[in-house]
Motif scaffolding. Structure first.
Motif, PDB file in Angstrom:
ATOM      1  N   ILE A  64      -1.222  -5.667  -2.712  1.00 46.79           N
ATOM      2  CA  ILE A  64      -2.352  -6.150  -3.503  1.00 46.79           C
ATOM      3  C   ILE A  64      -1.916  -6.445  -4.938  1.00 46.79           C
ATOM      4  CG2 ILE A  64      -4.496  -5.319  -4.582  1.00 46.79           C
ATOM      5  CD1 ILE A  64      -5.403  -4.423  -1.827  1.00 46.79           C
ATOM      6  N   ALA A  94       0.062  -1.176   1.126  1.00 47.78           N
ATOM      7  CA  ALA A  94      -1.148  -1.967   0.854  1.00 47.78           C
ATOM      8  C   ALA A  94      -1.349  -2.118  -0.654  1.00 47.78           C
ATOM      9  CB  ALA A  94      -2.373  -1.303   1.483  1.00 47.78           C
ATOM     10  N   MET A 122      -7.062  -4.354   6.200  1.00 51.66           N
ATOM     11  CA  MET A 122      -6.125  -5.445   5.909  1.00 51.66           C
ATOM     12  C   MET A 122      -4.758  -5.162   6.529  1.00 51.66           C
ATOM     13  SD  MET A 122      -4.688  -6.467   2.123  1.00 51.66           S
ATOM     14  CE  MET A 122      -3.619  -5.019   1.983  1.00 51.66           C
ATOM     15  N   MET A 123      -4.269  -3.943   6.334  1.00 47.34           N
ATOM     16  CA  MET A 123      -2.957  -3.592   6.886  1.00 47.34           C
ATOM     17  C   MET A 123      -2.967  -3.648   8.412  1.00 47.34           C
ATOM     18  SD  MET A 123      -0.723  -3.141   4.569  1.00 47.34           S
ATOM     19  CE  MET A 123       0.641  -2.184   5.264  1.00 47.34           C
ATOM     20  N   ASP A 124      -4.058  -3.177   9.024  1.00 48.95           N
ATOM     21  CA  ASP A 124      -4.110  -3.161  10.485  1.00 48.95           C
ATOM     22  C   ASP A 124      -4.111  -4.577  11.052  1.00 48.95           C
ATOM     23  OD1 ASP A 124      -4.030  -0.460  10.411  1.00 48.95           O
ATOM     24  OD2 ASP A 124      -6.175  -0.146  10.745  1.00 48.95           O
ATOM     25  N   GLU A 142      -8.940  -7.911   1.536  1.00 46.81           N
ATOM     26  CA  GLU A 142      -8.247  -7.722   0.264  1.00 46.81           C
ATOM     27  C   GLU A 142      -9.215  -7.963  -0.899  1.00 46.81           C
ATOM     28  OE1 GLU A 142      -4.930 -10.351  -0.393  1.00 46.81           O
ATOM     29  OE2 GLU A 142      -4.487  -9.441  -2.335  1.00 46.81           O
ATOM     30  N   LEU A 161      -2.628  -7.213   9.434  1.00 47.81           N
ATOM     31  CA  LEU A 161      -1.331  -7.836   9.152  1.00 47.81           C
ATOM     32  C   LEU A 161      -0.197  -7.162   9.912  1.00 47.81           C
ATOM     33  CD1 LEU A 161      -1.671  -8.335   5.287  1.00 47.81           C
ATOM     34  CD2 LEU A 161      -1.889 -10.075   7.061  1.00 47.81           C
ATOM     35  N   TYR A 162      -0.273  -5.839  10.020  1.00 46.40           N
ATOM     36  CA  TYR A 162       0.811  -5.100  10.675  1.00 46.40           C
ATOM     37  C   TYR A 162       0.215  -4.113  11.675  1.00 46.40           C
ATOM     38  CZ  TYR A 162       3.186  -6.931   6.566  1.00 46.40           C
ATOM     39  OH  TYR A 162       3.670  -7.758   5.592  1.00 46.40           O
ATOM     40  N   LYS A 172      -8.535  -1.820   2.523  1.00 49.09           N
ATOM     41  CA  LYS A 172      -7.068  -1.918   2.475  1.00 49.09           C
ATOM     42  C   LYS A 172      -6.479  -1.573   3.842  1.00 49.09           C
ATOM     43  CE  LYS A 172      -6.691  -0.633  -2.354  1.00 49.09           C
ATOM     44  NZ  LYS A 172      -6.253   0.430  -3.272  1.00 49.09           N
ATOM     45  N   ARG A 173      -7.014  -0.510   4.445  1.00 47.74           N
ATOM     46  CA  ARG A 173      -6.513  -0.119   5.766  1.00 47.74           C
ATOM     47  C   ARG A 173      -6.808  -1.202   6.803  1.00 47.74           C
ATOM     48  NH1 ARG A 173      -6.287   6.327   6.951  1.00 47.74           N
ATOM     49  NH2 ARG A 173      -4.497   6.575   5.602  1.00 47.74           N
ATOM     50  N   ARG A 231       1.747   3.226   4.880  1.00 43.24           N
ATOM     51  CA  ARG A 231       0.918   2.015   4.992  1.00 43.24           C
ATOM     52  C   ARG A 231      -0.010   1.873   3.783  1.00 43.24           C
ATOM     53  NH1 ARG A 231       0.928  -0.221  10.138  1.00 43.24           N
ATOM     54  NH2 ARG A 231      -1.213  -0.993  10.098  1.00 43.24           N
TER      55      ARG A 231
END
Lengths: 384, 404
Positions: B297, B293, A364-366, A309, A368-369, A361-362, B289
Motif C-alpha cells: 500500500i 500488505a 486484498m492480499m487473499d 486497497e 492477489l496471493y 488489506k487481508r 502477509r
C-alpha cells in the motif's frame, strides 16, 4: 494518461458544493451530529430531486447511468459537509445489491423508488461487531409454510434510522447466505440506536420476523451478490471520505493562519506544520487510491483488489486526518459545536463500516496471493 | 480520469511499436546484466558501460529527452510519447532517469528555462544526446540544507569568474565532464541576491576531486582552487542564481514525477514463496502477509504520487505542494519498509550475498532508509517547502516554480 476531471464532473462537483453550502451549513450540521439526529428527510428529498440517488443505475430504473467517477465527484462534495443520511447506504449500495441480485420484478418496483427517495432499504450484513466476512453472517432464515422466518440480530447497521426497510444477509438451513427484503414495520423488528463515540448506527434485531416468499432477493448466492455490489459501491464511499479529508485539510490550514498564540500564527511552528504535512499525505493517498479504483471500474479493468486497497486507505486516511487535525485544533476541536467533532465521530464510524482497513488489506492480499495450501487441513487430518 | 500509461492514440501506438522493436534490437546483450541502483557501490563496469552506451543511442534519436525541442537535441514529442518510452523501458527494469543517471536529467531543463539562446545551442545538445556526464555540485560543508548560504566564491575578473571553495557529498565514481554549481557571485549583496549558477568544465586547472565513502556508496569532495571559468558558463544572470535554483530544486525535490513502479513487493513475495520454515512458506504466515500488505500500500501510494507529479509537470501545471509531499512520504516510507523487510526476512535483509537469496537489492532497500533521508535537502526542508506552498501560518502561498 489524463488526471483531470471532465467538464461534466467539474459541473457535478460545483452543483454538489453549492448544495452542501446551502443545505448543510456548519451551524446546523454540527447540531445534527451532536444530537444524533442525522437523518434529515428534507435534505434527502432535495438530493433525490437532483438525481443523486441511484446515479449509477440505468435510466430505465430511474438512474442517471453516470460513470463511477461522475458519481464519486458528487459524493466527494457530500463528504465535505459531512452531509449525513443514507445517500450511500440506500442510493448506492442497496441500489447495487438489488440491481445485481434482484428479480426483474424487484428491480422494477424497488429501484425507481430508491432513486426518488421514497424507498430507503438499508443493508444489514454481519451479526457481530468485529467481523465483515461471510463467516460473520449468523442471522437465520428458516422456511415456514410458503414463507420464511428471520431470526437474529445485526450489531452495527449504518443509517438504520432512515430505513423504510432492510436488506438482510441471513444463513439458510443448509448454511448458504440469502439476501432478503424486510419491511421496517414488520412485527418482531426493533431498532436500537448505538450510543457512544459513533453516529448514525444502530443495532437491528429481527425476532422471528415472518417474511413472504417474494421478499427473497437471492436464496443462496447472497455473498456473491453482496461482493459484486460492494466492489462497485465502496469507491463511492471512499470518495465521500476523501472529500471529508479535503475539508479537514482546508479548515486546518486556514486555522494555522488565523489562530495566534505566543505572538504568532500557529502555522509558523514547525511542529504544527508537521501535523499538516502528515494530514495531507493521508488525504492525497486516499484521493489517488480512490481515483485509481474508480478509473479501473470505469474502464472495465479488474478492480476488486484496488477497491479493497482504496477502502483500507480511505478509512485509515479519514481517521488519521481527524487525529492530525485534533493535534492542531487542540481543545476547540473537541467541542461538538466545531465541524471537526462531527468529522471525528463519523471517521471512527466509517472506519468500521463495511470493514476495517485491516479487513480490506487481508481481502486484498487473499485476492492477489491466494493461499493454496491450508495448514489447518493437515492438523485436522492428524487429530482425526 | 485516466491512469493508463499503455493506452495509445493511433499516433502513439505506431510509436510504441517502433520503440518496442528498437529496444528489442538495442537491449540485446543485457539479458544477464543486473541493474544496480544509481550511486551503488555494487555497480559493475559492464552494466555501466551498457547503460551509457544505450543512453548515447537513445540520445541520438532524441529519445533521451523526447519532449525537448529538436534544435537542442530532443525529439519535440509529447508527454504521451515520453510515457511510451518510459513504460517500454520499464519492461527491461529501466527508466530514462536510470539509463542516464547523470544529473543532466535535471540540469538540461534548467538550462532550457534560464539559458541564453547561445548557451542552449552550445550546452544542451551534448547533454540531451547523452554524450556527457554532469554532476550536480551544491552541498557545502558548512551549508548543508541551507543551500543559499553558499560560500564558494566566483568573483568576476575580466571575461572569467575565479572560483574558490569546496563542495561535498556530490557525484559518483565515474568522472564528470561538467560540474553544475551554485556559487556566490557577490558576497557584499544580501542573501538570495548574491548567487549565480556556473556550468563548469570539469577539466579546468584548479579542480581536485576526492572520494568520500558513504552509506549509499561513493560520493566526492570537489575543491575549487582559483579556477578560472569563462563567463559564458554563467547560466541565468549574475546574482540571479536563487531563481535558477528554484527551478532546479523543484525538479530535484520530487516535482519531477515518475512513471513506473518499484518492484520491491514482487521480489519480497517471490522470496516468501520460496522460503519455508517448518515446511510452511513464509507467504502463508498471517503476520508476513499483513506486513507485505502495508508495504504494498505504501509503494502504491508512492507510485500514485509520482504519477500525479509527472502529469502536473509535463502538462506545465506544477502541483503546489506535490514535490515536497512526495519526497517526504518517500523518505518515511523507506524507513518503514526497511524495518518491515527485516521483520520478514531476518538477516537476509541486511546481506548482499546473492547465494543466500537470488533476489537482489533487499539490503539496498534497507540501507536506503537512513541513507536517503537527506539527499538534496533533509526531510525537514521538505516539510518547510510544503508549509510555504500551502501557506501555513501565512497569508500568502508561495507558488511552485515553473519547471520544464
Amino acid at each position: 494518461m489524463d488526471l483531470r476531471l471532465t467538464e461534466t464532473q467539474e459541473m457535478f462537483k460545483k452543483v454538489a458544493a453549492d448544495f452542501v453550502r446551502a443545505e448543510v451549513p456548519a451551524h446546523l450540521m454540527t447540531q445534527w451530529y451532536r444530537t444524533k439526529e442525522t437523518f434529515r428527510p428534507e435534505v434527502y428529498r432535495k438530493a433525490a430531486s437532483l438525481g443523486w440517488l441511484g446515479m449509477l443505475l440505468p435510466e430505465e430504473y430511474g438512474g442517471a447511468e453516470t460513470s463511477f467517477t461522475d458519481c464519486a465527484t458528487v459524493f466527494e462534495e457530500l463528504g465535505r459537509g459531512p452531509v449525513p443520511g443514507p445517500f450511500f447506504a440506500a442510493g448506492v449500495l442497496a441500489a447495487q445489491i438489488v440491481f445485481a441480485g434482484g428479480s426483474d420484478e424487484q428491480k422494477k418496483s424497488l429501484l425507481p423508488a430508491i432513486c426518488k427517495g421514497g424507498s430507503i432499504p438499508i443493508p444489514a450484513i454481519t451479526d457481530k461487531a468485529a467481523g465483515w466476512g461471510a463467516e460473520a453472517v449468523e442471522t437465520s432464515l428458516t422456511r415456514s409454510g410458503s414463507g420464511f422466518i428471520l431470526d437474529g440480530s445485526k450489531r452495527f447497521v449504518f443509517d438504520a434510522e432512515a430505513a423504510t426497510g432492510f436488506i438482510v444477509a441471513a444463513r439458510t438451513e443448509i448454511g448458504e447466505i440469502a439476501l432478503v427484503l424486510v419491511d421496517r414495520a414488520s412485527a418482531g423488528l426493533s431498532i436500537k440506536p448505538l450510543v457512544g463515540f459513533t453516529v448514525s448506527a444502530a443495532e437491528v434485531t429481527f425476532e422471528k420476523v415472518r417474511l413472504s416468499g417474494s421478499s427473497v432477493i437471492t436464496a443462496s448466492s447472497g455473498w456473491q451478490v453482496l461482493s459484486a455490489a460492494l466492489e462497485k459501491s465502496l469507491p463511492i464511499l471512499c470518495a465521500y471520505q476523501v472529500g471529508a479529508c479535503q475539508e479537514i485539510f482546508d479548515f486546518t490550514a486556514e486555522y494555522t493562519r488565523t489562530r495566534v498564540v505566543f505572538g504568532q500564527p500557529i502555522g509558523r511552528f514547525q511542529r504544527v506544520q508537521d501535523h499538516c504535512v502528515d494530514l495531507s499525505v493521508h488525504l492525497d493517498a486516499a484521493r489517488y487510491a480512490t481515483y485509481e479504483a474508480l478509473w479501473r471500474l470505469d474502464s472495465g479493468l479488474p478492480a476488486a483488489a484496488a477497491v479493497h486497497e482504496a477502502k483500507a486507505i480511505a478509512s485509515e486516511g479519514y481517521y488519521q486526518a481527524c487525529n492530525y487535525a485534533h493535534m492542531v485544533f487542540a481543545g476547540p476541536g473537541t467541542d461538538y459545536g466545531h465541524p471537526l467533532m462531527a468529522h471525528s465521530v463519523l471517521a471512527h464510524t466509517l472506519y468500521q463500516y463495511l470493514g476495517t482497513p485491516w479487513h480490506h488489506k487481508r481481502s486484498m492480499m487473499d485476492l492477489l496471493y491466494p493461499i493454496s495450501w491450508i495448514p489447518l487441513a493437515g492438523c485436522l487430518a492428524l487429530s482425526l | 480520469m485516466d491512469f493508463n500509461m499503455q493506452a495509445d492514440t493511433p499516433e502513439t501506438s505506431a510509436f510504441r511499436k517502433e520503440v518496442r522493436q528498437w529496444l528489442q534490437e538495442n537491449m540485446r546483450g543485457s539479458e544477464k546484466l543486473r541493474w544496480s541502483a544509481s550511486w551503488s557501490t555494487r555497480e559493475n563496469e559492464e552494466e555501466y558501460r551498457f547503460r551509457r552506451n544505450l543512453a548515447g543511442k537513445l540520445g541520438k534519436k532524441g529519445w533521451l529527452f523526447p519532449m525537448f525541442p529538436v534544435e537542442y537535441g530532443g525529439a519535440g514529442l509529447t508527454i504521451h510519447h515520453q510515457t511510451v518510452l518510459e513504460t517500454e523501458l520499464a519492461e527491461y527494469g529501466l527508466s530514462l532517469n536510470h539509463v542516464f543517471y547523470t544529473i543532466a536529467r535535471i540540469v538540461a531543463p534548467v538550462i532550457l528555462k534560464w539559458g541564453t539562446e547561445e548557451q542552449k545551442r552550445e550546452f544542451l545538445p551534448p547533454m540531451v544526446r547523452g554524450e556527457i556526464s554532469v554532476w550536480q555540485v551544491l552541498t557545502e560543508p558548512q551549508g548543508g540544507s541551507d543551500v543559499a548560504n553558499c560560500q564558494t566564491r566566483a568573483i568576476r575578473d575580466g571575461d572569467r569568474y575565479v572560483v574558490s571553495g569546496q563542495k561535498v557529498m556530490v557525484g559518483h565514481h565515474k568522472p564528470p565532464d561538467f560540474l553544475w554549481t551554485l556559487v556566490c557571485t557577490d558576497p557584499s549583496r544580501p542573501r538570495h541576491e548574491n548567487l549565480g549558477w556556473l556550468h563548469i568544465p570539469a577539466n579546468l586547472p584548479g579542480i581536485t576531486i576526492q572520494p568520500m565513502y558513504m552509506m549509499m556508496g561513493l560520493k566526492n569532495t570537489v575543491f575549487f582552487d582559483g579556477v578560472r571559468v569563462p563567463a559564458k558558463y554563467l547560466v541565468g544572470d549574475e546574482n540571479n542564481g536563487w531563481r535558477v535554483a528554484n527551478t532546479h530544486l523543484e525538479l530535484e525535490h520530487g516535482g519531477e514525477g515518475r512513471v513506473g513502479a518499484d518492484p520491491l513487493v514482487e521480489r519480497v513475495v517471490e522470496y516468501c514463496q520460496k522460503t519455508k520454515i517448518a515446511g510452511m512458506p513464509l507467504m502463508e504466515d498471517d503476520q508476513v502477509r499483513d506486513t507485505i500488505a502495508d508495504m504494498m500500500i505504501d509503494l502504491n501510494t508512492l507510485r500514485r504520487f509520482n504519477q500525479r507529479n509527472y502529469w502536473h509537470r509535463h502538462t506545465r501545471n506544477p502541483h503546489p505542494y506535490g514535490g515536497a509531499q512526495q519526497r517526504y512520504f518517500q523518505r518515511v516510507m523507506r524507513l518503514r519498509n526497511g524495518e518491515r523487510l527485516q521483520r520478514i526476512m531476518g538477516c537476509d535483509a541486511l546481506v548482499q550475498d546473492l547465494s543466500v537469496h537470488e533476489v537482489v537489492d533487499f539490503e539496498y532497500a534497507v540501507r536506503t532508509g537512513p541513507g536517503q533521508l537527506h539527499g538534496g535537502g533533509t526531510l525537514d526542508t521538505d516539510r518547510l517547502v510544503f508549509a510555504r506552498r500551502v501557506g501555513l501560518g501565512r497569508p500568502t502561498k508561495e507558488k511552485a516554480p515553473e519547471t520544464i
